[in-house]
Motif scaffolding. Structure first.
Motif, PDB file in Angstrom:
ATOM      1  N   GLY A  94     -11.568  11.458   7.489  1.00 15.68           N
ATOM      2  CA  GLY A  94     -10.565  11.157   8.503  1.00 15.68           C
ATOM      3  C   GLY A  94      -9.586  10.067   8.133  1.00 15.68           C
ATOM      4  O   GLY A  94      -8.849   9.578   8.984  1.00 15.68           O
ATOM      5  N   VAL A  95      -9.543   9.662   6.863  1.00 15.85           N
ATOM      6  CA  VAL A  95      -8.576   8.653   6.434  1.00 15.85           C
ATOM      7  C   VAL A  95      -7.171   9.225   6.593  1.00 15.85           C
ATOM      8  O   VAL A  95      -6.911  10.374   6.267  1.00 15.85           O
ATOM      9  N   ASP A  96      -6.279   8.418   7.124  1.00 14.46           N
ATOM     10  CA  ASP A  96      -4.898   8.846   7.338  1.00 14.46           C
ATOM     11  C   ASP A  96      -4.173   8.936   6.008  1.00 14.46           C
ATOM     12  O   ASP A  96      -4.015   7.945   5.306  1.00 14.46           O
ATOM     13  N   LEU A  97      -3.729  10.138   5.650  1.00 12.51           N
ATOM     14  CA  LEU A  97      -3.014  10.343   4.395  1.00 12.51           C
ATOM     15  C   LEU A  97      -1.504  10.405   4.595  1.00 12.51           C
ATOM     16  O   LEU A  97      -0.780  10.751   3.669  1.00 12.51           O
ATOM     17  N   SER A  98      -1.030  10.049   5.801  1.00  4.19           N
ATOM     18  CA  SER A  98       0.416  10.068   6.018  1.00  4.19           C
ATOM     19  C   SER A  98       1.072   9.025   5.118  1.00  4.19           C
ATOM     20  O   SER A  98       0.580   7.921   4.944  1.00  4.19           O
ATOM     21  N   GLY A  99       2.186   9.411   4.525  1.00  2.00           N
ATOM     22  CA  GLY A  99       2.878   8.530   3.600  1.00  2.00           C
ATOM     23  C   GLY A  99       2.306   8.551   2.205  1.00  2.00           C
ATOM     24  O   GLY A  99       2.812   7.884   1.311  1.00  2.00           O
ATOM     25  N   ALA A 100       1.242   9.325   1.980  1.00  5.68           N
ATOM     26  CA  ALA A 100       0.651   9.418   0.647  1.00  5.68           C
ATOM     27  C   ALA A 100       1.442  10.409  -0.191  1.00  5.68           C
ATOM     28  O   ALA A 100       2.099  11.306   0.337  1.00  5.68           O
ATOM     29  N   HIS A 101       1.373  10.222  -1.484  1.00  3.94           N
ATOM     30  CA  HIS A 101       2.009  11.167  -2.395  1.00  3.94           C
ATOM     31  C   HIS A 101       1.109  11.397  -3.598  1.00  3.94           C
ATOM     32  O   HIS A 101       0.188  10.637  -3.859  1.00  3.94           O
ATOM     33  N   VAL A 102       1.396  12.483  -4.296  1.00 10.50           N
ATOM     34  CA  VAL A 102       0.614  12.894  -5.453  1.00 10.50           C
ATOM     35  C   VAL A 102       1.513  12.859  -6.680  1.00 10.50           C
ATOM     36  O   VAL A 102       2.657  13.315  -6.626  1.00 10.50           O
ATOM     37  N   SER A 103       0.992  12.327  -7.763  1.00 12.19           N
ATOM     38  CA  SER A 103       1.690  12.368  -9.047  1.00 12.19           C
ATOM     39  C   SER A 103       0.866  13.223  -9.997  1.00 12.19           C
ATOM     40  O   SER A 103      -0.354  13.059 -10.080  1.00 12.19           O
ATOM     41  N   VAL A 104       1.528  14.133 -10.681  1.00  8.84           N
ATOM     42  CA  VAL A 104       0.895  14.880 -11.756  1.00  8.84           C
ATOM     43  C   VAL A 104       1.403  14.259 -13.046  1.00  8.84           C
ATOM     44  O   VAL A 104       2.583  14.357 -13.369  1.00  8.84           O
ATOM     45  N   GLU A 105       0.496  13.580 -13.752  1.00 10.12           N
ATOM     46  CA  GLU A 105       0.850  12.878 -14.977  1.00 10.12           C
ATOM     47  C   GLU A 105       0.392  13.691 -16.172  1.00 10.12           C
ATOM     48  O   GLU A 105      -0.734  14.199 -16.189  1.00 10.12           O
ATOM     49  N   THR A 106       1.270  13.830 -17.155  1.00  7.95           N
ATOM     50  CA  THR A 106       0.913  14.463 -18.422  1.00  7.95           C
ATOM     51  C   THR A 106       1.142  13.434 -19.516  1.00  7.95           C
ATOM     52  O   THR A 106       1.591  12.318 -19.237  1.00  7.95           O
ATOM     53  N   THR A 107       0.873  13.820 -20.726  1.00  8.21           N
ATOM     54  CA  THR A 107       1.086  12.888 -21.835  1.00  8.21           C
ATOM     55  C   THR A 107       2.564  12.647 -22.081  1.00  8.21           C
ATOM     56  O   THR A 107       2.929  11.667 -22.727  1.00  8.21           O
ATOM     57  N   SER A 108       3.439  13.517 -21.534  1.00  3.30           N
ATOM     58  CA  SER A 108       4.866  13.369 -21.786  1.00  3.30           C
ATOM     59  C   SER A 108       5.718  13.174 -20.536  1.00  3.30           C
ATOM     60  O   SER A 108       6.908  12.916 -20.642  1.00  3.30           O
ATOM     61  N   SER A 109       5.119  13.312 -19.336  1.00  3.30           N
ATOM     62  CA  SER A 109       5.927  13.197 -18.130  1.00  3.30           C
ATOM     63  C   SER A 109       5.064  12.849 -16.929  1.00  3.30           C
ATOM     64  O   SER A 109       3.837  12.883 -16.997  1.00  3.30           O
ATOM     65  N   SER A 110       5.735  12.536 -15.845  1.00  3.77           N
ATOM     66  CA  SER A 110       5.058  12.284 -14.571  1.00  3.77           C
ATOM     67  C   SER A 110       5.980  12.782 -13.458  1.00  3.77           C
ATOM     68  O   SER A 110       7.161  12.456 -13.437  1.00  3.77           O
ATOM     69  N   THR A 111       5.415  13.587 -12.560  1.00  4.19           N
ATOM     70  CA  THR A 111       6.182  14.113 -11.438  1.00  4.19           C
ATOM     71  C   THR A 111       5.468  13.735 -10.152  1.00  4.19           C
ATOM     72  O   THR A 111       4.275  13.984 -10.011  1.00  4.19           O
ATOM     73  N   THR A 112       6.212  13.138  -9.226  1.00  2.00           N
ATOM     74  CA  THR A 112       5.638  12.695  -7.958  1.00  2.00           C
ATOM     75  C   THR A 112       6.223  13.515  -6.822  1.00  2.00           C
ATOM     76  O   THR A 112       7.432  13.716  -6.755  1.00  2.00           O
ATOM     77  N   VAL A 113       5.335  13.980  -5.933  1.00  3.39           N
ATOM     78  CA  VAL A 113       5.762  14.737  -4.752  1.00  3.39           C
ATOM     79  C   VAL A 113       5.021  14.195  -3.536  1.00  3.39           C
ATOM     80  O   VAL A 113       3.906  13.692  -3.639  1.00  3.39           O
TER      81      VAL A 113
END
Length: 161
Positions: free
Chosen positions: A105-124
């Motif tokens: 039940g932790v509030d995840l509002s305002g949270a975002h996910v980053s997919v990090e690779t060895t050459s890039s990082s994308t945050t959504v």
């Protein structure tokens, strides 16, 4: 004291000793790998998730080829939190579609996910706990869950391709 503060003769001697040590007693590959793994834990406030997909009650997770690419499901868990991500490979890139589920039940509002690779990082941003990341380069990747500038969870590195 750095090498720049040393006398020229001392710096040359140290460089020669380094070359000799590299030849006579090189650092074993597993020690280098363990050093890299230890460096990954430099964010002590981030909890490292475990990969659950390897031990799912005998269920075999594998790539499923189709006309639009091949897909693989990765499941990561830590306590009440799980991240499920389906990675679909298309050519030289992949598409990651996932969901973050928090049973505590932790509030995840305002949270975002980053997919990090060895050459890039994308945050959504999370949208109802869901996320999609397009054009993920093939190779190693990990998922980082963050809120308000602090890392909440980090998955181990996994193979996107």
């Amino acid at each position: 004291m750095s090498d720049h503060d040393l006398h020229v003769d001392d710096a040359q001697l140290l460089a020669r000793l380094r070359r000799i040590a590299d030849t006579v007693d090189p650092v074993p590959d597993d020690v280098v790998e363990l050093g890299r793994a230890a460096f990954e834990l430099r964010h002590a406030d981030a909890v490292l998730m475990t990969m659950a997909s390897e031990s799912l009650s005998g269920a075999e997770l594998r790539a499923v080829p189709d006309e639009q690419g091949s897909s693989r499901l990765h499941v990561f868990e830590h306590g009440e939190v799980s991240i499920e991500v389906e990675v679909t490979v298309r050519g030289e890139f992949a598409r990651a579609v996932g969901i973050v589920d928090d049973g505590s039940g932790v509030d995840l509002s305002g949270a975002h996910v980053s997919v990090e690779t060895t050459s890039s990082s994308t945050t959504v941003e999370l949208d109802g706990g869901r996320f999609t990341v397009e054009r993920v380069p093939l190779g190693l990747a990990r998922i980082v869950l963050e809120r308000a500038g602090s890392r909440l969870l980090v998955t181990p590195w996994f193979d996107v391709g």
